[in-house]
Structures are given as C-alpha cells and as structure tokens.
Design an enzyme around this catalytic site. Structure first.
Site, PDB file in Angstrom:
ATOM      1  N   ASP A  46      11.139  -0.080   9.812  1.00 31.04           N
ATOM      2  CA  ASP A  46      11.620   0.806   8.741  1.00 31.04           C
ATOM      3  C   ASP A  46      13.004   1.365   9.053  1.00 31.04           C
ATOM      4  O   ASP A  46      13.234   2.583   8.945  1.00 31.04           O
ATOM      5  CB  ASP A  46      10.639   1.961   8.516  1.00 31.04           C
ATOM      6  CG  ASP A  46       9.207   1.490   8.354  1.00 31.04           C
ATOM      7  OD1 ASP A  46       8.991   0.452   7.718  1.00 31.04           O
ATOM      8  OD2 ASP A  46       8.294   2.163   8.874  1.00 31.04           O
ATOM      9  N   GLU A 212       7.376   0.919  -1.745  1.00 31.48           N
ATOM     10  CA  GLU A 212       7.485   2.096  -0.884  1.00 31.48           C
ATOM     11  C   GLU A 212       8.886   2.106  -0.283  1.00 31.48           C
ATOM     12  O   GLU A 212       9.775   1.396  -0.728  1.00 31.48           O
ATOM     13  CB  GLU A 212       6.409   2.056   0.212  1.00 31.48           C
ATOM     14  CG  GLU A 212       6.448   0.783   1.054  1.00 31.48           C
ATOM     15  CD  GLU A 212       5.258   0.631   1.975  1.00 31.48           C
ATOM     16  OE1 GLU A 212       4.379   1.496   1.967  1.00 31.48           O
ATOM     17  OE2 GLU A 212       5.215  -0.377   2.709  1.00 31.48           O
TER      18      GLU A 212
END
Length: 538
Positions: A46, A212
C-alpha cells in the site's frame, strides 16, 4: 602506471556497487540509465509517495509491526533508503503490547502541507489517525484520532484552493459490514478532525469490487480519486474524476495486467518530478514475498492518466519490466533499503521490527563488542506457539532468492531449562533453527510449526548436542520461498537440516526472517544471546 579509460570506469562502477549499504541480492538501478521492476523487491504494501522539492518520501502499511509507518527516501524514484519510522509505538499501547497480526496500520497517505509532513493512517478497529513532522526522518507527533470508528480504512486528505479540507476513505467489510464504496468527508482547517458523516461518491460493487485505497488529487479543475479495484492479487487501477468534489465521478481504468506477467498492478501514488514527468508507484502481490513496489511511467491523455505503456492503444496501460529512469538534474548514487546489520552502532538498523510494542529489556546493543544482545523474555501464558510471541525481531524478505547468516553466542540462565535463541522464518507457518538449553547442556534444534496462526503445536527435532556456546546459523531462500536451514561450528562449512521449509505469507504481509530469544518460565533473571552480525548474501 596509467589506467585506460575503460579500466578506470570499470573500477569506479565496481566501487559504487561495492558500497556496504548496497544490497547484494536486489538492485533495481541497472546502471545504464534504466531500471528494472520492482524498484523495491520487498513487502512495502500500500505505498504512498509525496515529492517535496527534489526529494521523494514513501510510506507503507505496517500492521502490528513496530516501529511502524516506515519512511523511505529517494532522489529519483528508483534508489530508495529507509530514513526512519513515523510510529515508534502503536496506540492503544496496551492493546498493541500483544501480537495483533493483520491489525494496526493499514494503507496510509503521506502529504506535505504548510511546511509539515502529514500521515493519515487507518486502524480498522479504532479509526483514522494523524501524525505530523517537520522532518520526515522524525520525530513524528503522537498520533491523534481524526475520526473514531470500526472499518474506516485507507484515508487520504485533500486541501482545496478555497481553503476547504476533505478526507476520502473506504470501508473494511470485516468491521463495517460493507465494502467497495468510497466516501468524501469534510475536515476542519487543521486537518485533525472530521466534521460530517460524508457523502458516498462511488459504489464499486458493479464494476470495481473491493474498491479501496483511494488517493485524492486535484488537477486542471478536476478532482481525481485513484483507487484499486478487483482485489489484492488480481485487481486493476481505477481512476475517478469529477469537476465537483462530491461527484458524480466518471470512471476509467488506467492500468491492468494485460499481457504482462505482473499480477494485480494497482494501489499506489501518482507523483511528478521537478522536470515535469509523471510517474506512478504501486504494489504487486507476490504471495510469501508480500507486496513489492513497482514504478510505472504515466502520461495524461485528455485529462485521464494512462499508467505503464499502452502498446495496443486502448487507453489502458500495462506494467513495464525495464524502463528508462526518471529524468533528474543530478546523477544519483545507487542505493537500496537496509538489509544486513553488523550491530556495531548504538541503534538497530532501520529494517528491524518487533511483533508488538517492545519492552526496553528485550534487546541492547553493545557497540564496544559490536553485538546485539537479546535477553530471553517469557512467552505469554496464552501463547500456543511463536505466533503469539511479541519479542521476535524480524525484517522483510529482501527479494526472491537470498541467504541469511548470523553468528550466535548463547548464555542461558543455568537455573532455567528450555531457553531458546536462534534464526527464524515467520509467517502463518514458521520454522527456526536454534540453540536450546537443557539440564545437561545446550542442544541445536530445528523446529517447524504449520498453521501457527490456528494455534497448532510445534514439531521440534534435536540435531546435535553442542560442546560450544558459539554457532553460525543460516537459511537460504530459493525460488518459490523454499527455505533451507543450515548450521556451522566454524563459519565456513555448513550442514543442512533434513528438511526444506515452505515459507508462507503472514496476515496481509509477506514472510519475514529474523532473530529471537525466549523462555518458558518466570524468573528474576534472564539468559541471553549475543548476535555478532546478520548478513543478507547471495
């Protein structure tokens, strides 16, 4: 004696690559103006990146590992070094004094605003936090709760030209009972408090399941939300744009796997260089190796980004394997994130992390002797195996194939039995080679634990009774994350254990390798293990 220009160039090149800080197992910079992906072949999942002047700063998810929120620095987006961590201890402190695999810091966002660095990070069980710093290497402020609640994940702020401040985020279905949606909320001017319940700006259930990780930008009058859809290992990079912060948002896919071998290329950061080039960093999920970081060229076409190379002209890019480096004003020395550690200083290398908020008594460095001393800490009473043990010192796998070697001198507490210290590969299953104390002396043992996360028992094999307190331990990781443990009494000839261990990922992370020293009993003093070095080699 005169050296030819070719010979001199060769010597200089070798010297550059021979710096002690350069990885021996993975270097992205090819030294010819090009780079190969991944630019970081380790589990920095991420990733988010911000540029300040000529410098780039990257942070990533760290879950329950401490110190957390690693900060990496680069001058060219290819050569990266670790410069610090934003999270020295994770709140709530008592909660994270125990292992919390898969919990803690999920996808963060890093931004620079009003002369300060801001990191917003989500804890899916407690809410969205903010920490700030003037210097990205630290110190960072104590995290404050911007919005409390369960299932609030992947926040990213946007400071608009009119002074308004917004926060985009997604939801974790495991906590919120809903996922695949993105909302935008108002924040106060300080950016440290959410002011409303927000508005739904995108529902990805139809076209972008599990959308997301939103990253919020503004360019040419458009609000952009870069968000990964389709799942961690198989997804694509979705782009949303609108002239209004609350939408409606148009949708386009900017990059997918296409015909490339890079699965699920998505979730990351758009940055530009001082010269005006656009680039995108993202992860690729490689199972036991975790989510590694790739760098893609990016261009704007009709106010839509195209990421990677669009060879078939359909407007959707595919990941590159080798590409020319970003254009920068000055040449940059080859650099890689820290791996080996000689333990000669007063601080551990920045690559190391514990499995929970640490106690000060777990470890001490002795710069005079150049050793790391780990004191045996009692395993929690509730621990069924090492999955629940917090005082294990670990670092990420640095690439797909490597060897780790350490030199260990073990001094157990003679009043105890079953103290144990050694070298471990940890994930949902784990294996270690270690020295274990018994009433009649020390033994070398090899231990495996399949599905440790399910509370399964270990299987321990005695290899040999030791007549020396010092031993060399090693593990060689080969293709497919297969791990061959070995040992040596002299440091030159190694004997393999009679097993090849298959490394597995942890909870949302890749497998890790590291050191430990534990005991089973409570007492008023501890034995200890002195580690002379920890080396990552080919």
């Amino acid at each position: 004696m005169k050296l030819s220009i070719l010979t001199l160039f060769t010597l200089l090149s070798v010297s550059a690559f021979a710096q002690k800080d350069i990885s021996k197992v993975w270097v992205s910079d090819l030294g010819n103006g090009k780079y190969k992906n991944p630019v970081i072949d380790a589990d920095y999942s991420d990733p988010d990146v911000v540029r300040v002047g000529d410098d780039f700063y990257l942070t990533a998810s760290s879950f329950d590992a401490i110190p957390g929120l690693p900060i990496l620095h680069s001058k060219d987006l290819v050569n990266w070094t670790i410069i610090g961590h934003a999270l020295k201890r994770q709140p709530p402190f008592d909660h994270f004094s125990k292992t919390q695999h898969g919990n803690g810091v999920w996808a963060p966002a890093i931004r620079f605003h009003n002369g300060e660095f801001y990191i917003y990070y989500p804890d899916p069980d407690f809410g969205i936090y903010l920490t700030k710093a003037k210097n990205p290497a630290g110190p960072w402020s104590e995290p404050i709760l911007v919005e409390g609640g369960k299932g609030l994940i992947d926040p990213c702020p946007l400071w608009d030209e009119d002074g308004k401040v917004y926060l985009a985020h997604a939801y974790a279905g495991s906590r919120a009972g809903i996922k695949s949606i993105i909302v935008v909320k108002k924040m106060n001017a300080a950016g440290d408090k959410v002011l409303d319940e927000g508005k739904l700006v995108y529902d990805g259930h139809e076209l972008d399941p599990t959308i997301e990780g939103p990253k919020f930008y503004k360019r040419n009058g458009y609000y952009y939300i870069f968000a990964p859809g389709g799942g961690v290992s198989t997804g694509w990079q979705t782009i949303l744009r609108s002239k209004n912060v609350y939408g409606p948002y148009e949708r386009k896919v900017a990059m997918d796997q296409g015909k490339s071998p890079i699965n699920g290329p998505h979730q990351g950061a758009w940055v530009n260089t001082p010269s005006g080039e656009d680039w995108f960093l993202h992860f690729q999920d490689k199972n036991a190796y975790g989510r590694v970081v790739h760098l893609q060229p990016m261009k704007w076409v009709n106010n839509w980004p195209v990421i990677g190379t669009d060879s078939d002209g359909d407007g959707i890019g595919e990941p590159v394997l080798v590409y020319k480096k970003p254009a920068i004003a000055k040449p940059v020395a080859i650099a890689t994130p820290a791996e080996s550690d000689e333990f000669n200083g007063t601080n551990l290398g920045l690559q190391w992390q514990w499995q929970a908020n640490p106690s000060a008594t777990w470890s001490f460095l002795n710069p005079t002797k150049g050793m790391l001393r780990l004191y045996s800490a009692k395993m929690p009473d509730s621990a069924k195996n090492y999955w629940d043990v917090p005082n294990i010192l670990l670092q990420k796998f640095p690439t797909e194939k490597f060897t780790t070697v350490t030199k260990l001198t073990f001094t157990p507490n003679t009043k105890l039995e079953n103290e144990k210290a050694g070298l471990i590969v940890a994930g949902l299953s784990y294996a270690n080679i270690a020295v274990k104390s018994k009433k009649d002396g020390n033994y070398l043992v090899y231990t495996t634990c399949k599905t440790a996360d399910k509370g399964k028992a270990e299987k321990e094999e005695v290899i040999v009774k030791l007549t020396t307190s010092t031993i060399y331990l090693a593990v060689t990781v080969s293709d497919g994350a297969k791990c061959q443990f070995s040992y040596s009494l002299t440091g030159d000839k190694y004997t393999n254990v009679n097993d090849v261990f298959q490394a597995e990922p942890g909870k949302w992370i890749g497998a890790k390798v590291g050191l430990f020293c534990v005991r089973e009993q409570q007492t008023n003093d501890a034995g200890y293990a002195d580690f002379d070095f920890f080396r990552i080699e080919k």
